[in-house]
Design a protein around this motif. Structure first.
Motif, PDB file in Angstrom:
ATOM      1  N   ALA A   1       0.825  -1.213   0.000  1.00  0.00           N
ATOM      2  CA  ALA A   1       0.000   0.000   0.000  1.00  0.00           C
ATOM      3  C   ALA A   1       0.858   1.260   0.000  1.00  0.00           C
ATOM      4  N   ALA A   2       1.982   1.228   0.731  1.00  0.00           N
ATOM      5  CA  ALA A   2       2.843   2.410   0.797  1.00  0.00           C
ATOM      6  C   ALA A   2       3.430   2.726  -0.574  1.00  0.00           C
TER       7      ALA A   2
ATOM      8  N   TRP B   1       2.154   1.887  -3.578  1.00  0.00           N
ATOM      9  CA  TRP B   1       1.112   2.351  -4.494  1.00  0.00           C
ATOM     10  C   TRP B   1       0.640   3.752  -4.131  1.00  0.00           C
ATOM     11  N   ARG B   2       0.640   4.073  -2.849  1.00  0.00           N
ATOM     12  CA  ARG B   2       0.276   5.431  -2.448  1.00  0.00           C
ATOM     13  C   ARG B   2       1.317   6.432  -2.935  1.00  0.00           C
ATOM     14  N   ALA B   3       2.600   6.054  -2.805  1.00  0.00           N
ATOM     15  CA  ALA B   3       3.666   6.938  -3.283  1.00  0.00           C
ATOM     16  C   ALA B   3       3.608   7.093  -4.797  1.00  0.00           C
TER      17      ALA B   3
ATOM     18  N   ALA C   1       0.887   6.825  -6.662  1.00  0.00           N
ATOM     19  CA  ALA C   1      -0.266   7.693  -6.947  1.00  0.00           C
ATOM     20  C   ALA C   1       0.072   9.148  -6.652  1.00  0.00           C
ATOM     21  N   GLY C   2       0.922   9.368  -5.642  1.00  0.00           N
ATOM     22  CA  GLY C   2       1.315  10.723  -5.275  1.00  0.00           C
ATOM     23  C   GLY C   2       2.112  11.439  -6.347  1.00  0.00           C
TER      24      GLY C   2
ATOM     25  N   HIS D   1       3.334   1.860   5.484  1.00  0.00           N
ATOM     26  CA  HIS D   1       2.097   2.571   5.152  1.00  0.00           C
ATOM     27  C   HIS D   1       1.691   3.556   6.239  1.00  0.00           C
TER      28      HIS D   1
ATOM     29  N   ASN E   1       1.676  12.633   5.980  1.00  0.00           N
ATOM     30  CA  ASN E   1       1.438  11.249   6.408  1.00  0.00           C
ATOM     31  C   ASN E   1       2.722  10.512   6.770  1.00  0.00           C
TER      32      ASN E   1
END
Length: 553
Positions: free
Chosen positions: A40-41, A43-45, A47-48, A104, A470
């Motif tokens: 998740a971390a 994919w979040r990065a 997406a960022g 995450h 975050n």
């Protein structure tokens, strides 16, 4: 007899529901699970970066997911066989779930420096990180672990099994290569411009980092270090009083919340009433203790940073020792990280001072408990280092006594994700209030001793993230670490007698307090203040030299 038959029939019926799965099939399923559920971390990065705002970005995401799965499949196929598959996968599933949780929820990058921090974490620090929030990822990981043990792996003859493994690895390698080629330009640019993202891809991140740390030269920490400043001599001294310099290494205090730096809250009220020199723009050597501590006491510093050379060379304390100055390192944390190797060291982690210690830890004031007595054992110049527990997270609320619980309400949990950011900041600021009191007490103790000229230098090892972007805690790769993790407070106090003896123009110093400074300045500033002449002294790095009437000597 009928009961035995019924039991056998029951077992036979149960076994029907236990599917046969090849080793490779099990590894592929686990690799897909890692990519989808444990990153998740990453994919979040991703997406960022804004990539998912276009169709091309989604194609790149699909290529990345395919490549991540394929690379993990290839890595695991190299080390697994029929007998090791289940236990190894079980461990990896649980550890990867935990790694994904910390990445995450806290913004942790599992690069080699972070792995070293983890390996050097003592049991007390580790217990603080075992929060109730870990239950969910562990329980989620136990589902695939149960599935791994529920399935059966068929036995195969060695030669056909090896051929099958090789052919599948070749096929997966081809698919992985194809996926990378489809979005090669975008993936190449992403990994070139955001190299830190690879440290978010689990389990590859911690496995590769662990291998790198494990293959480092194990003898480097114990063999003789390269001499530094062996020519050191104290020069220009008359028959004056002996000097004592106390260097306080703070822990995890960031410049942004330091009252003397203009923070909205006055978190340093006691220092504000003392005649101290506060440097407002100071950068740390690293974003973790394991990096910063050896770096700030080295001759190279960040400007000539070479981790191996620093760890295999003598430190500032050794140079002082060569010059005949007594040294002592006192610690309420995780040791001196090799800085004081072979020199006097005292750990007060397990001290027995009832008013300052409980069964878990001691408050930082235990470092001052018998400090005057320690100083009185020497009749020569001495440099003492006090290494604080300071603002070590995530349990900031445990770092100060009740009388410093002024900013309310506070986060009283190690699981920072369960607290509002304001509560986290309140607890963190209360811990700074206690450090302010600690430093004021130290200065009072030294100032009351008219048998010695004295000085204090306080500097934090690194800063901290408190939820901004975050991110929590510290330890991000240096190249991308935010200012909250790299900007630190630094304060200097000189007794009037020492300032006069060294001809230090305090007015001149006050005019220079806003100039940029770094941990690199510590090495030569200490040598200059203690009048140590050596070839490794660099006057351009000595913060006091421009305002010292008679220069270095």
């Amino acid at each position: 007899m009928s009961a035995i038959v019924q039991t056998r029939d029951a077992r036979r019926r149960v076994s029907v529901w236990r599917p046969w799965v090849s080793q490779e099939g099990m590894v592929l399923a686990a690799s897909i699970f890692f990519t989808v559920a444990c990153n998740a971390a990453f994919w979040r990065a991703y997406a960022g970066t804004g990539a998912l705002e276009s169709a091309r970005g989604w194609v790149t995401a699909a290529s990345l997911a395919t490549a991540m799965t394929g690379l993990h499949f290839l890595l695991l196929c190299v080390v697994m066989n029929r007998w090791t598959a289940k236990p190894v996968l079980s461990v990896l599933l649980v550890v990867t779930a935990l790694a994904g949780y910390y990445s995450h929820h806290y913004g942790v990058y599992l690069d080699p420096d972070m792995i070293r921090n983890v390996l050097h974490t003592d049991s007390r620090e580790a217990r603080e990180l075992l929060t109730p929030g870990l239950a969910l990822p562990v329980l989620a990981a136990l589902i695939p672990v149960a599935m791994v043990w529920w399935t059966r792996i068929p036995a195969q003859a060695p030669a056909p099994a090896l051929l099958r493994r090789v052919l599948l690895m070749v096929a997966v390698a081809a698919v992985t290569t194809g996926a990378l080629l489809v979005s090669f330009q975008d993936i190449s640019a992403l990994m070139r411009n955001r190299t830190e993202l690879r440290h978010l891809i689990a389990p590859g991140n911690y496995l590769v980092s662990l291998i790198r740390v494990a293959t480092e030269d194990p003898a480097a920490a114990v063999r003789a270090r390269q001499p530094v400043g062996s020519d050191a001599l104290v020069v220009g001294r008359g028959d004056g009083k002996p000097r004592v310099l106390v260097i306080v290494v703070g822990e995890t205090v960031r410049a942004q919340n330091w009252g003397l730096n203009g923070y909205a809250r006055q978190t340093t009220p006691e220092l504000a009433n003392l005649d101290v020199l506060n440097f407002t723009d100071v950068s740390a050597c690293g974003s973790s203790t394991d990096v910063s501590l050896p770096c700030m006491f080295s001759a190279q510093g960040r400007r000539g940073y070479d981790k191996r050379a620093i760890r295999e060379s003598e430190s500032l304390l050794n140079v002082l020792d060569h010059a005949g100055i007594a040294t002592l390192w006192r610690d309420t944390q995780g040791g001196c990280k090799g800085v004081c190797a072979g020199l006097p060291f005292e750990s007060l982690v397990d001290a027995r001072v009832p008013e300052l210690c409980n069964t878990e830890r001691c408050l930082d004031e235990v470092l001052l408990h018998d400090l005057r007595a320690k100083i009185d054992t020497q009749d020569r110049d001495q440099v003492i280092v006090l290494h604080q527990l300071g603002n070590h997270g995530p349990s900031y609320y445990q770092r100060y006594p009740d009388q410093f619980r002024r900013f309310l309400p506070v986060c009283e949990s190690a699981d920072l994700g369960k607290c509002r950011q304001a509560e986290i900041v309140n607890a963190y600021d209360n811990a700074i209030l206690y450090t302010d009191h600690f430093l004021a007490r130290l200065i009072e103790t030294l100032g009351a001793d008219d048998t010695r000229d004295s000085a204090v230098i306080y500097v934090s090892d690194h800063g901290e993230s408190l939820g901004e972007g975050n991110l929590y805690l510290h330890g991000m790769p240096y190249a991308i670490a935010p200012a909250t993790q790299l900007k630190v407070p630094m304060v200097m106090w000189l007794s009037p007698a020492l300032a006069a003896d060294r001809h230090i123009d305090i007015g001149c110093m006050r005019q220079r307090l806003d100039a940029p400074a770094t941990h690199d300045n510590l090495f030569s500033s200490v040598l200059g203040l203690m009048q140590v002449d050596t070839t490794v002294y660099d006057p351009s790095q000595d913060l006091l030299a421009p305002c010292m009437g008679r220069g270095h000597g």
